[in-house]
Design an enzyme around this catalytic site. Structure first.
Site, short mmCIF file in Angstrom:
data_model
loop_
_atom_site.label_atom_id
_atom_site.label_comp_id
_atom_site.label_asym_id
_atom_site.label_seq_id
_atom_site.Cartn_x
_atom_site.Cartn_y
_atom_site.Cartn_z
N LYS A 1 0.97 -1.29 -0.14
CA LYS A 1 0.07 -0.05 0.01
C LYS A 1 0.79 1.25 -0.21
CE LYS A 1 -0.17 -0.13 5.04
NZ LYS A 1 -0.93 -0.38 6.17
N TYR B 1 18.22 29.45 7.38
CA TYR B 1 17.34 30.15 7.89
C TYR B 1 17.38 30.52 9.44
CZ TYR B 1 14.78 30.21 3.46
OH TYR B 1 14.16 30.40 2.11
#
Length: 358
Positions: free
Chosen positions: A35, A253
């Protein structure tokens, strides 16, 4: 620039891991769980490589149809069953095996004309997610066996805590499931990957290996290599810049990491836009030309930065491995505060996939 970020999928390793599953459950048939796009590895390619599997397990009808239209002949089990009666037409047409986990599904079968199906009845032995309570299972089974839409019934359950080999709850679930041994079903299934590798008490007619097929350990505080599993996905990129920064200069950042001394910093063309976890801390390793070096600063959408003080000869174009061969995905997942399943499933569509057999 053409991004060099790619995921190499080693199909030979995938087949090896299926062999490991068979070794641990020699008396069981194997339902390979593929899956979520084969846990992020490519569902069709995984199914084609695992042609020795006895069946495949998927979450939805859409996944099952994709497999059938790719020519996959094995039995396909719908682990979440169906929600609406109209879905039975597709289940009939594509010869799928639904899991029955709620009485309303039995009502829909009883009220819907069509051919007889092989179904699985799911028992909730303690996961408390999907399934029929053990005390209600005999009555539900009787209804299924008396339904013209049902050809055969197999019994399954799912283990909640098998990833922790110190937790006896798994034994309690096995005991509850074994309490239904007198029921007339054609086969039974308990073991997932953790059950296969760590709980021999869970061996039964069918086993359902999932994460172990992709080379990751199903256990906490463990890596696949400890269970003779081989990594299937290796996530790779390359250095696109090598810069020098002075002592105290911030990187990335927010300036959350600063250079402790004058030093080289490498920039790698991968970030959370490719599926690499944003929240890994500075110090999380990558492999640069086969050597471990730490990430510094925050991971950004397209790039991350490396401390190159131990690799003074690093240059633009050098290969960087983010996880896979030589660097367990479990280690990166632990650094990110998550599990290997999530990292493998979250690799995004802008990463190129290449399939190899070595």
């Amino acid at each position: 620039m053409t991004r060099a970020t790619r995921a190499t999928i080693n199909l030979r390793a995938l087949q090896h891991n299926l062999t490991v599953a068979r070794r641990h459950a020699p008396g069981s048939q194997l339902m390979a769980i593929i899956k979520a796009n084969g846990y992020g590895h490519g569902m069709v390619e995984v199914a084609q490589a695992l042609d020795d599997a006895d069946a495949f397990g998927v979450a939805s009808i859409d996944e099952a149809i994709t497999l059938r239209e790719a020519g996959i002949p094995q039995s396909i089990v719908l682990l979440e069953g169906f929600v609406q009666a109209g879905e039975l037409r597709l289940i009939d047409g594509y010869q799928l095996q639904p899991v029955i986990h709620h009485p309303q599904q039995i009502v829909m079968l009883e009220q819907s004309p069509g051919p007889a199906l092989d179904v699985w009845l799911k028992v909730d032995t303690g996961m408390h997610r999907l399934g029929i309570a053990p005390q209600e299972t005999p009555a539900m089974l009787t209804r299924l066996l008396n339904c013209s839409r049902v050809a055969s019934v197999r019994l399954m359950t799912h283990l909640a805590n098998a990833d922790d080999r110190e937790d006896d709850y798994t034994l309690e679930q096995v005991r509850r499931f074994d309490g239904l041994n007198e029921l007339s079903v054609t086969a039974r299934s308990i073991a997932n990957s953790a059950g296969l590798l760590g709980w021999p008490q869970s061996e039964s007619d069918w086993a359902r290996p999932g994460i172990m097929l992709y080379g990751a350990s199903p256990f906490i505080n463990s890596v696949g290599e400890q269970q003779d599993l081989q990594p299937v996905m290796t996530l790779r990129s390359q250095l696109i810049a090598v810069n020098r920064h002075g002592a105290g200069e911030p990187v990335g950042y927010g300036g959350s990491w600063r250079c402790p001394e004058p030093m080289p910093v490498g920039v790698v063309a991968i970030g959370y836009g490719d599926g690499y976890p944003r929240h890994v801390p500075s110090g999380t390793p990558v492999l640069l030309n086969g050597k471990r070096v730490p990430i510094v600063g925050r991971v950004s959408m397209d790039m991350l930065c490396l401390d190159l003080r131990e690799c003074p000869d690093a240059k633009i174009g050098d290969e960087v491995i983010l996880w896979g061969e030589g660097l367990p995905v479990e280690e990166i997942a632990d650094a990110a505060g998550t599990i290997a399943y999530e990292l493998l499933c979250k690799v995004t569509s802008r990463v190129d996939f290449e399939y190899v057999h070595h």
